[in-house]
Enzyme design. Structure first.
Site, PDB file in Angstrom:
ATOM      1  N   HIS A  65       8.989   6.516  -2.976  1.00  0.00           N
ATOM      2  CA  HIS A  65       7.677   7.165  -3.020  1.00  0.00           C
ATOM      3  C   HIS A  65       6.879   6.615  -4.200  1.00  0.00           C
ATOM      4  CE1 HIS A  65       4.673  10.297  -2.690  1.00  0.00           C
ATOM      5  NE2 HIS A  65       4.779  10.479  -3.994  1.00  0.00           N
ATOM      6  N   ASP A  76       3.126   6.786  -5.725  1.00  0.00           N
ATOM      7  CA  ASP A  76       1.763   7.295  -5.714  1.00  0.00           C
ATOM      8  C   ASP A  76       0.791   6.146  -5.961  1.00  0.00           C
ATOM      9  OD1 ASP A  76       2.096  10.141  -5.313  1.00  0.00           O
ATOM     10  OD2 ASP A  76       3.076  10.164  -7.268  1.00  0.00           O
ATOM     11  N   ASP A 104       4.314  14.096   0.294  1.00  0.00           N
ATOM     12  CA  ASP A 104       3.905  14.660  -0.995  1.00  0.00           C
ATOM     13  C   ASP A 104       2.491  15.212  -1.034  1.00  0.00           C
ATOM     14  OD1 ASP A 104       4.315  15.280  -3.721  1.00  0.00           O
ATOM     15  OD2 ASP A 104       3.425  13.402  -4.355  1.00  0.00           O
ATOM     16  N   HIS A 159      -3.598  11.286  -2.391  1.00  0.00           N
ATOM     17  CA  HIS A 159      -3.351  12.700  -2.714  1.00  0.00           C
ATOM     18  C   HIS A 159      -3.191  13.010  -4.205  1.00  0.00           C
ATOM     19  CE1 HIS A 159       0.956  11.341  -2.074  1.00  0.00           C
ATOM     20  NE2 HIS A 159       1.057  11.979  -3.224  1.00  0.00           N
TER      21      HIS A 159
END
Length: 1010
Positions: free
Chosen positions: A259, A261, A371, A577
């Site tokens: 993951h 971001d 997420d 996000h």
């Protein structure tokens, strides 16, 4: 037998830490180290390789915040190591307790090609296996000194303009060493068995069987010669590792994942490097382990690799073809879903899936959003229309109050579309595949007795380096191991196929997936949110007028395909996000503000060029109406002289008894008292007061705002316990008074801030327009605007993508009580049978709706807009400075009025001088059917694509009439591919296309031009 569990477990922990793990790399010899500090921003690899290096030593400090240090390491493999496996251990000064969020490195060869990345749990590079002796090592490490920003305290390290210049890290180790394979395998054996053992019950015989085997293995290890005795120790563990799992053991599909971001505690430019570092590790791991499968979402991140690391991208393409590297998600980024507009959400899938198709020939079938901070009820229909079948997320397990009742279920959206959905019960998207997490997944799984399998994404995320060889070792050992769930590494689609087949009649969850956490993200970083909303609106305008000009061949106008796609992708990226929700560092939002300003100027230029081409040469003042409904006599999507309706009353203003002013326009009568507050908004047509007796609207209120943990993310319900009404007045004046509009201006000061509110009533309008200009300099405060309405509303309606969602106004259950802050797009509406009121906005997303019963027995429903916050982390200057926020009060409004006025507020008229009116490119004869987008087809065929939806929650029929000759009309998916749909028929001889829509249905129509 005496209970010696704790003694053996303590023995194992100490021996592993102090003797066995350090013996994995033996016979170390130091490498020669040189360094070069890159000035300012990162440099190209060619520049880094050619830089003037200076001598460096272990223990030296390096790396100011956001800096890049290049290390050159050289050495020779000793001849005595011939036949052995040799690795370099390159420790930049990692914190082993924090696999991401710190320094990282990427190792390059002398020719500039990448080798692999360096991370806390991945600090080795293979040199030779087996070594011949005498191999020369020459590598260049591009090391990023990203500051650690995870302690939730206010810091100015989150922007290179304000960060310090002191070194943050010290070189810990740079050696050549022999990799002791048997020692490493022994470590994996012992860790897996220890983790499994500690998850078994104290009465479980299996626990003691493992305990005795570990004891025997430790007896076999000579601590003075671990490499020489590791194989013997492993034989003591063979039997317990060979025992098969129970027949009913939970089945886990393990999917490699990292993951990342796209921005958060680092800027976008650092994410470009993070994804390159991580994926270089992944293809390296795939070379050594053909069974390894890695899933990566976010087309944007792969596009960065294609642009900045083309040689790495070619390696990835090969692994995609081999089936090991699996694109998932189908979106441009893992976006927020609460605040992203409908058309933007469609474009997330259009451009994301198109990238995967164009680059890899892959049609992604699952939506991968582990997420994001809650999921809009419009998503199931959008997912299906994108050609996807499955949805995966993780974040709902973070909810504070209510445990979600399912892990595998059908998710039903506002239109009735259902999508098969899975929440991994492991409750993390960065699993280590350790015994504790796997046991939790099996025990936590809510579908027992009906389903038997779940998905576990494993690997270190956010710059931690992704999955490692240790993860794969754990998976191998737990593939079929007594006491453990069965673990199989496989592709996400394989999991979904099996889960669907096993549990096709899974339960249904209808409506939004509301995250009972991170509610402050609807408000934090107001200018980022404003930039997003206005960019979405400007893109609508630019595409509509560009398509109209191109079809009409106005002045030889050419549709700007490349420019629009590039701008769309920029806007989509900023919907990530942690950007749009306002939860990134100052650097990210500073750049976002600048980017939105550039987007605005470019889109205004595209729009003006198209409008000028359409208008032609002339002096007539033409009003261009981009809204989906006619206004002032100008049709939707057309341009012409504005015509006010006949009989429209002028606006009047009078002094109010007791102070203040009374405004009237024949439709509304508005009283503003001596405090500058609206104390009456009377609907003259319905003969109905909108405001609760004795209450004031447009009331600014301020609360303390100090959530328990996640500053920019959260607001906790206790903030409501303290409130200050901002009623002190600096000035009250009539700023404008004419027959077409009257504006009353109200000025206030509070704390270190000031607000100027303009209250405007226009001729013919059924809305009171409110502009609030705030010079905001508060800290840890929350600013709201309150509208107490005399409405008995059991629920509120909030606009979302392609429709609206209802939420209860009461708090009967913990589920309703948890929704004390909610998201709405352009409007929020409350009503009782026969009459309602809407609050409209141009860039505000956070709202709350409460109800109370008055002494007179009436119910007051108070709607509040969340205007500004001032959290200290991760940006200590969040929202500081000047803001202009627009919203409107619409007494007597129905849902249809809210839809129309919401678009009107967000899509201003444009005035251009020209020769003659411009007829709309297309028209729809039912106002309930809203045109969301008009554009030319992506394949550049010249076809016109129109996306529309039913906006009121009922069935609708309509005729879509094109202002150009058609040869046909086709219903398509979001990627503009034909669908076997039944919503479109025609065109008829008159060119009209018949539409039949169910409630909130989205329909994309491809109009084939003659």
């Amino acid at each position: 037998m005496h209970d010696d569990r704790s003694i053996t477990e303590h023995r194992l922990r100490r021996v592993l830490k102090e003797r066995i793990k350090p013996a994995v790399h033996s016979r170390a010899v130091p490498l020669v180290i040189e360094r070069w500090e890159a000035p300012d921003e990162p440099v190209a690899v060619t520049e880094g390789l050619a830089a003037p290096y200076e001598p460096c030593a272990i223990g030296e400090a390096w790396g100011p915040a956001w800096g890049t240090t290049w290390f050159k390491v050289t050495g020779t493999v000793p001849a005595a190591w011939a036949g052995r496996t040799v690795e370099a251990v390159l420790d930049l000064g990692f914190d082993r307790m924090m696999p991401g969020f710190q320094c990282e490195g990427l190792v390059h060869r002398a020719d500039g090609s990448e080798v692999k990345a360096l991370n806390p749990y991945n600090d080795w590079v293979r040199v030779a296996d087996p070594a011949a002796g005498g191999e020369q090592v020459e590598w260049y490490v591009e090391a990023a000194s990203n500051p650690v920003l995870v302690d939730h305290s206010a810091t100015y390290e989150g922007d290179r303009l304000t960060s310090g210049d002191q070194p943050l890290y010290r070189l810990a180790r740079m050696d050549l060493a022999v990799f002791e394979t048997e020692v490493w395998e022994l470590v994996q054996d012992l860790e897996v068995l220890h983790d499994l053992m500690t998850q078994l019950g104290e009465a479980d015989a299996r626990r003691y069987e493992i305990l005795r085997a570990i004891d025997a293995a430790l007896d076999a290890v000579d601590l003075a010669d671990v490499p020489g005795t590791a194989a013997a120790a492993r034989t003591r563990l063979t039997a317990v590792l060979a025992a098969p799992a129970h027949a009913c053991a939970h089945r886990i599909s393990a999917v490699g994942h990292a993951h990342i971001d796209s921005a958060w505690l680092w800027p976008l430019r650092e994410t470009v490097r993070k994804v390159s570092r991580t994926t270089s590790n992944m293809v390296d791991l795939m070379d050594a382990h053909p069974e390894f499968v890695f899933a990566m979402s976010q087309a944007q991140q792969l596009d960065w690799i294609k642009t900045h690391r083309p040689e790495l991208f070619e390696r990835i393409k090969k692994k995609v073809a081999d089936g090991q590297f699996v694109p998932v998600g189908g979106m441009w980024v893992e976006s927020d879903t609460n605040m992203v507009g409908g058309e933007a959400m469609a474009r997330q899938f259009l451009y994301g899936k198109k990238f995967f198709l164009d680059e890899f020939g892959i049609e992604t079938r699952n939506v991968w959003l582990p997420d994001s901070f809650g999921y809009t009820a419009a998503m199931p229909q959008i997912v299906k229309l994108s050609g996807s079948k499955w949805f995966l997320t993780q974040k709902i397990c973070w909810s504070q109050v209510n445990a979600f009742p399912h892990h595998t279920f059908w998710w039903e959206g506002i239109d009735g579309t259902r999508v098969f959905t899975h929440f991994p019960p492991v409750d993390t998207y960065n699993s280590d595949l350790g015994g504790a997490q796997l046991a939790h997944a099996a025990a936590n799984y809510r579908e027992k007795g009906r389903g038997s399998r779940s998905l576990v994404p494993f690997g270190w995320g956010d710059g931690g380096g992704g999955p490692t060889r240790e993860h794969l070792a754990r998976a191998r050992r737990q593939r079929d191991l007594e006491g453990s769930p069965r673990v199989e590494i496989e592709r996400p689609d394989a999991f979904f196929e099996k889960a669907h087949a096993e549990y096709a009649d899974a339960p249904v969850w209808a409506g939004e997936l509301y995250l009972e956490l991170h509610r402050g993200t609807y408000t934090s970083q107001a200018k980022t949110k404003q930039g997003n909303r206005r960019s979405e609106s400007l893109l609508r305008e630019a595409e509509l007028w560009a398509a109209t000009a191109a079809v009409r061949a106005a002045a030889g106008y050419a549709y700007p395909y490349e420019d629009l796609e590039r701008i769309w992708k920029t806007v989509l990226l900023h919907q990530f996000h942690d950007i749009l929700p306002g939860s990134s560092i100052a650097w990210v939002h500073r750049e976002a503000r600048a980017t939105y300003a550039e987007v605005r100027e470019e889109l205004l230029g595209i729009t003006l060029a198209a409008q000028t081409a359409l208008a032609g040469e002339g002096a007539t003042e033409l009003v261009f109406n981009c809204a989906p409904h006619a206004r002032r006599g100008v049709p939707a999507g057309g341009a012409g002289p504005a015509r006010e309706p006949d009989g429209r009353q002028r606006v009047t203003v009078e002094e109010r008894h007791g102070g203040g002013h009374v405004l009237a326009n024949g439709r509304l009568l508005v009283e503003i008292d001596g405090r500058g507050l609206i104390v009456s908004a009377y609907d003259l047509e319905a003969r109905r007061e909108a405001l609760a007796p004795g209450r004031a609207a447009n009331l600014l209120q301020i609360h303390p705002d100090h959530p328990n943990m996640w500053d920019a993310w959260d607001i906790d319900a206790f903030y409501r316990n303290s409130v200050t009404d901002l009623v002190e007045l600096d000035a009250l004046e009539v700023a404008e008074a004419g027959p077409d509009a009257v504006t009353v201006r109200v000025s206030r000061s509070f704390g270190r801030s000031a607000a100027v509110q303009s209250i405007t009533l226009r001729a013919g309008a059924k809305t009171v327009d409110l502009v609030t200009e705030v010079d905001w300099h508060e800290t840890e405060k929350f600013l709201k605007a309150a509208f107490p309405l005399d409405v008995k509303a059991e629920r509120s309606a909030s606009e979302t993508q392609f429709g609206h969602v209802y939420r209860a106004t009461h708090t009967n259950t913990s589920w309703e009580a948890a929704k004390f802050e909610i998201c709405a797009h352009r409007w929020i509406h409350v009503e009782e049978p026969g009459w309602g009121t809407a609050i409209l906005n141009d860039s505000t997303y956070g709202h709350d709706v409460t109800r109370d019963v008055r002494p007179d027995g009436g119910q007051t429903t108070t709607v509040r807009l969340s205007l500004l916050r001032a959290p200290r982390y991760p940006d200590p200057e969040t929202d500081q400075g000047a803001h202009t926020l627009r919203f409107s009060l619409a007494p007597g409004a129905e849902i249809a009025d809210a839809v129309r006025e919401g678009h009107a507020l967000n899509l201003p008229e444009r005035v251009v001088r020209g020769a003659a009116a411009v007829a709309p490119l297309l028209a729809v004869d039912n106002d309930a059917v809203v045109v969301e987008a008009v554009k030319l087809a992506e394949d550049r065929s010249g076809d016109v694509v129109v996306r529309l939806y039913e906006s009121r929650g009922g069935r609708a029929t309509a005729a879509l009439k094109a202002g150009f000759r058609l040869t046909g009309a086709t219903e398509t998916d979001l990627l503009e591919r034909p669908l076997p749909g039944q919503a479109v028929s025609g065109p008829a001889p008159d060119g009209a296309v018949a539409l039949t829509l169910r409630p909130f249905q989205i329909v994309t129509v491809r109009l084939h031009r003659a």
